[in-house]
Scaffold this active site. Sequence first.
Site, mmCIF file in Angstrom:
data_model
loop_
_atom_site.group_PDB
_atom_site.id
_atom_site.type_symbol
_atom_site.label_atom_id
_atom_site.label_comp_id
_atom_site.label_asym_id
_atom_site.label_seq_id
_atom_site.Cartn_x
_atom_site.Cartn_y
_atom_site.Cartn_z
ATOM 1 N N HIS A 270 1.673 -56.529 -1.262
ATOM 2 C CA HIS A 270 0.552 -55.586 -1.365
ATOM 3 C C HIS A 270 -0.675 -56.132 -0.629
ATOM 4 C CE1 HIS A 270 2.706 -54.659 -5.279
ATOM 5 N NE2 HIS A 270 2.635 -53.469 -4.731
ATOM 6 N N MET B 274 9.490 -59.807 -1.735
ATOM 7 C CA MET B 274 8.541 -59.693 -2.843
ATOM 8 C C MET B 274 8.635 -58.302 -3.453
ATOM 9 S SD MET B 274 5.579 -62.095 -2.572
ATOM 10 C CE MET B 274 5.676 -63.687 -1.772
ATOM 11 N N ASP C 43 10.503 -50.863 1.468
ATOM 12 C CA ASP C 43 10.944 -49.553 0.974
ATOM 13 C C ASP C 43 11.249 -48.656 2.169
ATOM 14 O OD1 ASP C 43 10.491 -50.194 -1.816
ATOM 15 O OD2 ASP C 43 8.374 -50.161 -1.328
ATOM 16 N N ARG D 240 9.144 -55.982 -9.418
ATOM 17 C CA ARG D 240 10.265 -56.044 -10.363
ATOM 18 C C ARG D 240 10.930 -57.416 -10.402
ATOM 19 N NH1 ARG D 240 10.933 -50.249 -8.786
ATOM 20 N NH2 ARG D 240 10.603 -49.072 -10.706
ATOM 21 N N MET E 52 1.490 -49.108 -6.854
ATOM 22 C CA MET E 52 1.616 -48.940 -8.306
ATOM 23 C C MET E 52 1.105 -50.201 -9.007
ATOM 24 S SD MET E 52 4.912 -46.566 -8.948
ATOM 25 C CE MET E 52 6.133 -47.860 -8.912
ATOM 26 N N HIS F 181 1.354 -58.341 -5.451
ATOM 27 C CA HIS F 181 1.916 -59.595 -4.935
ATOM 28 C C HIS F 181 1.532 -59.672 -3.462
ATOM 29 C CE1 HIS F 181 4.914 -56.966 -3.216
ATOM 30 N NE2 HIS F 181 5.280 -56.553 -4.409
HETATM 31 O O1 PAF Z 1 5.798 -47.907 -3.056
HETATM 32 C C1 PAF Z 1 5.182 -47.643 -4.108
HETATM 33 O O2 PAF Z 1 4.584 -48.508 -4.769
HETATM 34 C C2 PAF Z 1 5.166 -46.214 -4.635
HETATM 35 O O3 PAF Z 1 6.395 -45.595 -4.461
HETATM 36 C C3 PAF Z 1 4.036 -45.362 -4.058
HETATM 37 C C4 PAF Z 1 4.188 -45.180 -2.555
HETATM 38 C C5 PAF Z 1 2.695 -46.014 -4.360
HETATM 39 C C6 PAF Z 1 4.028 -43.969 -4.698
HETATM 40 O O4 PAF Z 1 3.845 -44.044 -6.074
#
Ligand code: PAF
Length: 284
Positions: free
Chosen positions: A39, A186, A152, A189, A32, A36
């Site tokens: 990612h 990280m 996550d 938010r 999204m 950071h």
């Molecule tokens: O983890 C995330 O950033 C989001 O939940 C994802 C997997 C890109 C789906 O929108």
Amino acid sequence: MGIEVIKNPETMREKIQRARSEKHLIGLVPTMGFFHEGHLELMRRAREDCDVVVVSLFVNPTQFGVGEDFDDYPRDFERDRVLAEKEGVDYLFAPDVSDMYPEGFSTYVEVKGLSEVMCGIARPGHFRGVATVVTKLFNIIPAHKAYFGQKDAQQLAIIRRMVTDLNIPVEIVSVPTVRESDGLAMSSRNIYLDSEERKAATVLYRALKRAAEMIDAGERDASVLKEKMKELVSTEPLVSLEYIEICDNIYLKPLQELSGELLVAIAARVGRARLIDNMLFDLG
Ligand code: PAF
């Protein structure tokens, strides 16, 4: 060749289909945005493994509940584009909401059970939005491998279940959580935290480390671990604990007695931010 930004889902699919027909291995990193190190680490893993790397950047409205931070979610497209380019990403897929959810959209993917526990309690509908958009992304970008952060953990368990249940031909790769030097996981938010909250927020990691030490020392009773973690979190008045869960890592079923591959997960509100973190253990 620099990074190519693509907004249109059909154009994106055509590019990937062509690359697949040329026998290229395709890696997808769904995000999204507001990148950071976490990612960037996903992008590096994809770059190491694959011939063609696609990063999707889409703040997905269907995974935000009423009163959540969809409008305020941090966005900085140009900065993200430059960062992804530096990591050698080939395509940045950045559709508009109307490209992903055209008028009349009415099909959703629901992973029952796994979506209703832990974060699903405070965020009803959240994982339905995640499962739906990730399914769409897998259809638009038929990748061989897709990369998700271990931070996550529930999202990962849900996506793995969904890919198995719906026979989606993609390999899910989980990448370890990237942390700040003081242990805070990280997260985009974290930007919501003021300096006092930022300090207090490290208690999530400290509580997980406390659990890890106790598990190392032989503790196997989940209630004892949770109690000790709660005690530690309660020393930080700025942190309001949402849950501590100790469960298996596939079905997310709570455990009383620790065994096998398990997850210790924590969620809390710190000021405006809702933060999550977890650790995985393999007790054989
Ligand atoms: O983890 C995330 O950033 C989001 O939940 C994802 C997997 C890109 C789906 O929108």
